[in-house]
Design a protein around this motif. Structure first.
Motif, PDB file in Angstrom:
ATOM      1  N   SER A  65       2.113   8.196  -4.095  1.00 11.39           N
ATOM      2  CA  SER A  65       2.633   6.968  -4.701  1.00 11.39           C
ATOM      3  C   SER A  65       2.400   5.757  -3.794  1.00 11.39           C
ATOM      4  O   SER A  65       2.680   4.622  -4.165  1.00 11.39           O
ATOM      5  N   GLY A  66       1.907   6.000  -2.569  1.00 10.95           N
ATOM      6  CA  GLY A  66       1.674   4.916  -1.602  1.00 10.95           C
ATOM      7  C   GLY A  66       0.375   4.171  -1.891  1.00 10.95           C
ATOM      8  O   GLY A  66      -0.247   4.345  -2.957  1.00 10.95           O
ATOM      9  N   ASN A  67      -0.050   3.365  -0.899  1.00  9.94           N
ATOM     10  CA  ASN A  67      -1.237   2.526  -1.092  1.00  9.94           C
ATOM     11  C   ASN A  67      -2.495   3.315  -0.761  1.00  9.94           C
ATOM     12  O   ASN A  67      -3.146   3.089   0.261  1.00  9.94           O
ATOM     13  N   VAL A  68      -2.810   4.272  -1.626  1.00  5.82           N
ATOM     14  CA  VAL A  68      -3.989   5.104  -1.421  1.00  5.82           C
ATOM     15  C   VAL A  68      -4.718   5.259  -2.760  1.00  5.82           C
ATOM     16  O   VAL A  68      -4.095   5.422  -3.809  1.00  5.82           O
ATOM     17  N   LEU A  69      -6.050   5.177  -2.676  1.00  5.21           N
ATOM     18  CA  LEU A  69      -6.893   5.298  -3.877  1.00  5.21           C
ATOM     19  C   LEU A  69      -8.091   6.167  -3.548  1.00  5.21           C
ATOM     20  O   LEU A  69      -8.444   6.306  -2.375  1.00  5.21           O
ATOM     21  N   ALA A 100     -10.178  -3.378   3.326  1.00  2.00           N
ATOM     22  CA  ALA A 100      -8.774  -3.224   2.927  1.00  2.00           C
ATOM     23  C   ALA A 100      -7.887  -4.358   3.450  1.00  2.00           C
ATOM     24  O   ALA A 100      -7.463  -5.221   2.677  1.00  2.00           O
ATOM     25  N   GLU A 101      -7.652  -4.388   4.760  1.00  4.79           N
ATOM     26  CA  GLU A 101      -6.645  -5.308   5.320  1.00  4.79           C
ATOM     27  C   GLU A 101      -6.927  -6.776   5.004  1.00  4.79           C
ATOM     28  O   GLU A 101      -6.173  -7.448   4.297  1.00  4.79           O
ATOM     29  N   PHE A 111       1.717  -9.404  -1.044  1.00  6.48           N
ATOM     30  CA  PHE A 111       2.399  -8.231  -1.612  1.00  6.48           C
ATOM     31  C   PHE A 111       1.412  -7.467  -2.485  1.00  6.48           C
ATOM     32  O   PHE A 111       0.287  -7.904  -2.693  1.00  6.48           O
ATOM     33  N   ASN A 112       1.855  -6.339  -3.031  1.00  8.08           N
ATOM     34  CA  ASN A 112       1.083  -5.484  -3.943  1.00  8.08           C
ATOM     35  C   ASN A 112      -0.285  -5.075  -3.380  1.00  8.08           C
ATOM     36  O   ASN A 112      -1.343  -5.451  -3.899  1.00  8.08           O
ATOM     37  N   ILE A 113      -0.208  -4.285  -2.326  1.00  4.30           N
ATOM     38  CA  ILE A 113      -1.430  -3.822  -1.656  1.00  4.30           C
ATOM     39  C   ILE A 113      -2.278  -2.945  -2.579  1.00  4.30           C
ATOM     40  O   ILE A 113      -3.511  -3.036  -2.591  1.00  4.30           O
ATOM     41  N   LYS A 114      -1.610  -2.122  -3.397  1.00  6.19           N
ATOM     42  CA  LYS A 114      -2.374  -1.205  -4.262  1.00  6.19           C
ATOM     43  C   LYS A 114      -3.252  -1.999  -5.239  1.00  6.19           C
ATOM     44  O   LYS A 114      -4.401  -1.636  -5.488  1.00  6.19           O
ATOM     45  N   ALA A 115      -2.700  -3.096  -5.765  1.00  2.00           N
ATOM     46  CA  ALA A 115      -3.485  -3.935  -6.687  1.00  2.00           C
ATOM     47  C   ALA A 115      -4.702  -4.520  -5.961  1.00  2.00           C
ATOM     48  O   ALA A 115      -5.790  -4.623  -6.532  1.00  2.00           O
ATOM     49  N   SER A 116      -4.528  -4.884  -4.684  1.00  2.00           N
ATOM     50  CA  SER A 116      -5.668  -5.414  -3.907  1.00  2.00           C
ATOM     51  C   SER A 116      -6.743  -4.337  -3.731  1.00  2.00           C
ATOM     52  O   SER A 116      -7.942  -4.612  -3.847  1.00  2.00           O
TER      53      SER A 116
END
Ligand SMILES: NC(=O)c1ccc[n+]([C@@H]2O[C@H](COP(=O)([O-])OP(=O)(O)OC[C@H]3O[C@@H](n4cnc5c(N)ncnc54)[C@H](OP(=O)(O)O)[C@@H]3O)[C@@H](O)[C@H]2O)c1
Length: 321
Positions: A112-116, A131-132, A268-273
C-alpha cells in the motif's frame, strides 16, 4: 546483507557499511533486492537531521531508521502473506521522503506504500533517478495552471528538480527558458528548451523577456529579484524557503498586494507522482539527468558530493554486485 548505517544525525562520515540481518516481509509487504538507489538532497536532510523540521518525521533525538535512503529500483524477491498485486521477479521502484532504508541490498515495503512496477523501458538507474526530484517537480507544476504555449523560466536547469521540471514542462507544451552554468548549456539545450541562459555570462533577471511563471528550482534567487520577469498575474515558485523564510509568508502577502504572486508548495501524493513519471518514461518523454555512480562502499563520498550543491541531476548508488 550489506547496508549503509548510522545511529545518530550527522555528517556523511557517520555512515559505515556493515553486514546486517536481511529484513523479512510481513503480511502485505514485499521484499525487494535493491539494484539502484540515489543519494539526493532529501537524503542529505534525513542524514543530517537538518533543517530541524524534518525531525518531526524522521525522529527528534536520533533517526528512527538507522539505514538511510529514500528511493529504490529493484526486483521482488519475496512476498508476505496476502500480497496480490506483486509477485517474485517483478521489477519495482519507489520513494518515500521520510526514508525507506534503501541504501542497502534489501528492503521491505508495504504494497500500500509508494511502490509501483517499474516503467517497462527503464533501467534500474533510470527508475531510481526518476522518483525524488520528479515528485517535487510535479508538485510544483501542479500548483500552476500550466497551458501549452505559456512561457516558463526555470532557474537551476541542471539540478535534479530543475532538469525534471524542464522535461515535464516541455511535455506539457510550455516554452521553457532554462538557466544553467557554461559547461552544461549544451546538455540542457538537448531537452528541447526554447532558450538557455548561461548565468556565468548573463544575469537572467536583467533580460527583456517576461514569463507566466518563474520556477527557481535551486532556490538561489528571490521573488523580488525575479518580479520584473513576471507578466501581470505571473507566479514565482521556489524549491527553497528563501532569505528569512520569505517564501512561507510571501504567498499570503502577494495574495493581498500586487498582481504578481508567490506560491510555496508542500509536496504530497508520492504514488501519483510515480504513476505520472511511469507514463512519461514509457512514452519516451523523460530521461533523468544522471551525473555520477558510486558503489555502496563509497556512499559517504556520494553524500559529500551531493551536499556540495554541485551535482548535475542525480547521483546513483549501484548495488547490482
Ligand atoms: N521544497 C522541497 O520540498 C524540496 C525538496 C527537495 C529538495 N529541495 C531543495 O531544492 C533545491 C534543489 O534540489 P536539487 O536536488 O534539484 O538540487 P541539486 O541537484 O543539488 O542542484 C545542483 C545544481 O544546481 C546548480 N546551481 C547551483 N547554483 C546555481 C545558481 N546560482 N544558478 C543556477 N544554477 C545553480 C548547479 O549547477 P552549476 O554546477 O552549473 O552551478 C548544480 O547543477 C535544493 O536547495 C534542495 O534543498 C526542496
Amino acid at each position: 546483507m550489506k547496508a549503509a548505517i548510522r545511529y545518530q544525525y550527522g555528517p556523511p562520515q557517520e555512515l559505515s557499511i556493515r553486514e546486517v540481518p536481511q529484513p523479512q516481509p510481513k503480511a502485505n509487504e514485499i521484499l525487494v533486492r535493491v539494484y539502484a538507489t540515489t543519494v539526493n538532497r532529501t537524503d542529505c536532510a534525513v542524514l543530517t537531521g537538518w533543517p530541524l523540521a524534518i525531525r518531526a518525521f524522521t525522529g527528534f533525538r536520533k533517526p528512527k531508521l538507522p539505514i538511510p535512503g529514500t528511493d529504490f529500483a529493484g526486483q521482488v524477491e519475496g512476498v508476505g502473506q496476502g500480497v496480490k498485486d506483486f509477485k517474485i521477479g517483478d521489477r519495482v521502484w519507489g520513494f518515500n521522503d521520510n526514508g525507506l532504508e534503501s541504501h542497502a541490498q534489501y528492503l521491505c515495503i508495504a504494497t500500500s506504500g509508494n511502490v509501483l512496477k517499474m516503467p517497462e523501458n527503464a533501467s534500474y538507474e533510470v527508475a531510481a533517478a526518476s522518483a525524488e526530484a520528479a515528485h517535487y517537480a510535479i508538485n510544483f507544476i501542479n500548483k500552476l495552471k500550466v497551458t501549452p504555449g505559456q512561457k516558463v523560466l526555470v532557474n537551476g536547469g541542471t539540478g535534479a528538480i530543475g532538469s525534471a521540471s524542464i522535461q515535464i514542462l516541455h511535455d506539457l507544451g510550455v516554452q521553457v527558458t532554462a538557466v544553467c552554468g557554461t559547461k552544461n548549456v549544451e546538455r540542457i539545450q538537448a531537452f528541447g528548451v526554447e532558450k538557455v541562459i548561461d548565468f556565468e555570462k548573463e544575469d537572467f533577471t536583467q533580460q527583456g523577456e517576461s514569463y507566466d511563471y518563474v520556477f527557481d528550482a535551486v532556490g538561489k534567487s528571490t521573488f523580488f529579484k525575479c518580479k520584473r520577469l513576471l507578466k501581470p498575474g505571473g507566479i514565482y515558485i521556489s524549491s527553497e524557503l528563501g532569505p528569512w523564510w520569505q517564501n512561507l509568508y510571501l504567498p499570503l502577502l502577494t495574495r493581498i498586494f500586487g498582481s504578481k504572486k508567490v506560491v510555496f508548495p508542500i509536496p504530497f501524493n508520492i504514488k501519483a507522482s510515480l504513476e505520472y513519471m511511469k507514463k512519461l518514461i514509457e512514452a519516451g518523454q523523460f530521461k533523468p539527468l544522471i551525473d555520477r555512480t558510486y558503489p555502496l562502499e563509497k556512499i559517504s563520498e556520494a553524500f559529500e558530493y551531493v551536499g556540495s550543491g554541485q551535482k548535475i541531476g542525480n547521483v546513483i548508488i549501484d548495488l547490482a554486485d
